[in-house]
Design a protein around this motif. Structure first.
Motif, PDB file in Angstrom:
ATOM      1  N   LEU A  76     -41.471  18.610  54.099  1.00  0.00           N
ATOM      2  CA  LEU A  76     -40.887  19.865  53.621  1.00  0.00           C
ATOM      3  C   LEU A  76     -39.382  19.910  53.840  1.00  0.00           C
ATOM      4  N   GLN A  77     -38.906  19.331  54.932  1.00  0.00           N
ATOM      5  CA  GLN A  77     -37.457  19.307  55.171  1.00  0.00           C
ATOM      6  C   GLN A  77     -36.756  18.486  54.095  1.00  0.00           C
ATOM      7  N   LYS A  85     -37.404  25.165  46.699  1.00  0.00           N
ATOM      8  CA  LYS A  85     -37.804  26.325  47.485  1.00  0.00           C
ATOM      9  C   LYS A  85     -39.278  26.173  47.826  1.00  0.00           C
ATOM     10  N   ILE A  86     -39.669  26.730  48.964  1.00  0.00           N
ATOM     11  CA  ILE A  86     -41.027  26.574  49.469  1.00  0.00           C
ATOM     12  C   ILE A  86     -41.691  27.946  49.565  1.00  0.00           C
ATOM     13  N   ASN A 111     -40.942  26.099  61.978  1.00  0.00           N
ATOM     14  CA  ASN A 111     -39.969  25.048  61.676  1.00  0.00           C
ATOM     15  C   ASN A 111     -38.957  25.443  60.602  1.00  0.00           C
ATOM     16  N   ALA A 112     -38.982  26.685  60.167  1.00  0.00           N
ATOM     17  CA  ALA A 112     -38.069  27.178  59.123  1.00  0.00           C
ATOM     18  C   ALA A 112     -38.204  26.372  57.837  1.00  0.00           C
ATOM     19  N   ILE A 168     -36.902  31.860  62.310  1.00  0.00           N
ATOM     20  CA  ILE A 168     -37.486  32.608  63.421  1.00  0.00           C
ATOM     21  C   ILE A 168     -36.448  32.671  64.530  1.00  0.00           C
ATOM     22  N   LYS A 169     -36.151  33.891  64.959  1.00  0.00           N
ATOM     23  CA  LYS A 169     -35.195  34.038  66.064  1.00  0.00           C
ATOM     24  C   LYS A 169     -35.901  33.764  67.368  1.00  0.00           C
TER      25      LYS A 169
END
Length: 170
Positions: A76-77, A85-86, A111-112, A168-169
């Motif tokens: 995905l990275q 876009k995912i 994992n963003a 994600i923070k």
């Protein structure tokens, strides 16, 4: 509000069919594309590149359900680095496709690797809209800010504006 569009099954004809307004979204700037769940799509990069040359950004639909992504989520990275876009499936987040797929979907958030969430609704019974349940689940696990960002990204996309990666923070 419902917007007219379609998920396109990957074949090496995406550029040819891109003229049909039903297969793109966001003022013709995006195309939602799905692959077979159990086979890595050989040669898709060239077709995606041709789309990008036409100003159309590929959105990969529900990669958490693809066996090759479940085996190596870091693909995905690479896709994000290529400008794709995912989109994660709302049903995956709430476990409709099993616990393993749910685990992969949540790892994608951690994992963003996500820009968008989709309902993947097929009808009003077995594959119904479950966005609200998915949003509620994500709010409990993460934050309301994450849910709002997903909603904002959908609005951006519909306007033809590039959605951002969900971070994600920590």
């Amino acid at each position: 509000k419902i917007h007219l569009s379609a998920e396109v099954f990957y074949l090496p004809n995406l550029v040819n069919i891109s003229k049909n307004r039903l297969v793109t979204v966001g003022n013709g700037k995006y195309m939602l594309i799905e692959f077979k769940t159990n086979i890595y799509p050989i040669g898709f990069e060239e077709e995606f590149y041709k789309l990008q040359l036409k100003g159309i950004t590929p959105i990969v639909a529900h990669p958490e359900r693809y066996r090759f992504i479940q085996n190596d989520i870091n693909v995905l990275q690479e896709w994000i680095d290529h400008g794709y876009k995912i989109q994660v499936d709302a049903g995956s987040i709430i476990g409709q496709f099993g616990p393993h797929t749910k685990k992969i979907a949540l790892r994608m958030f951690d994992n963003a690797y996500i820009h968008l969430i989709g309902s993947d609704a097929h009808n009003n019974s077995k594959r119904n809209f479950c966005l609200l349940d998915a949003y509620n689940s994500l709010e409990k696990k993460y934050t309301i800010e994450l849910v709002n960002k997903l909603k904002d990204n959908a609005k951006l996309l519909l306007s033809g504006i590039k959605p951002e990666l969900i971070q994600i923070k920590q």
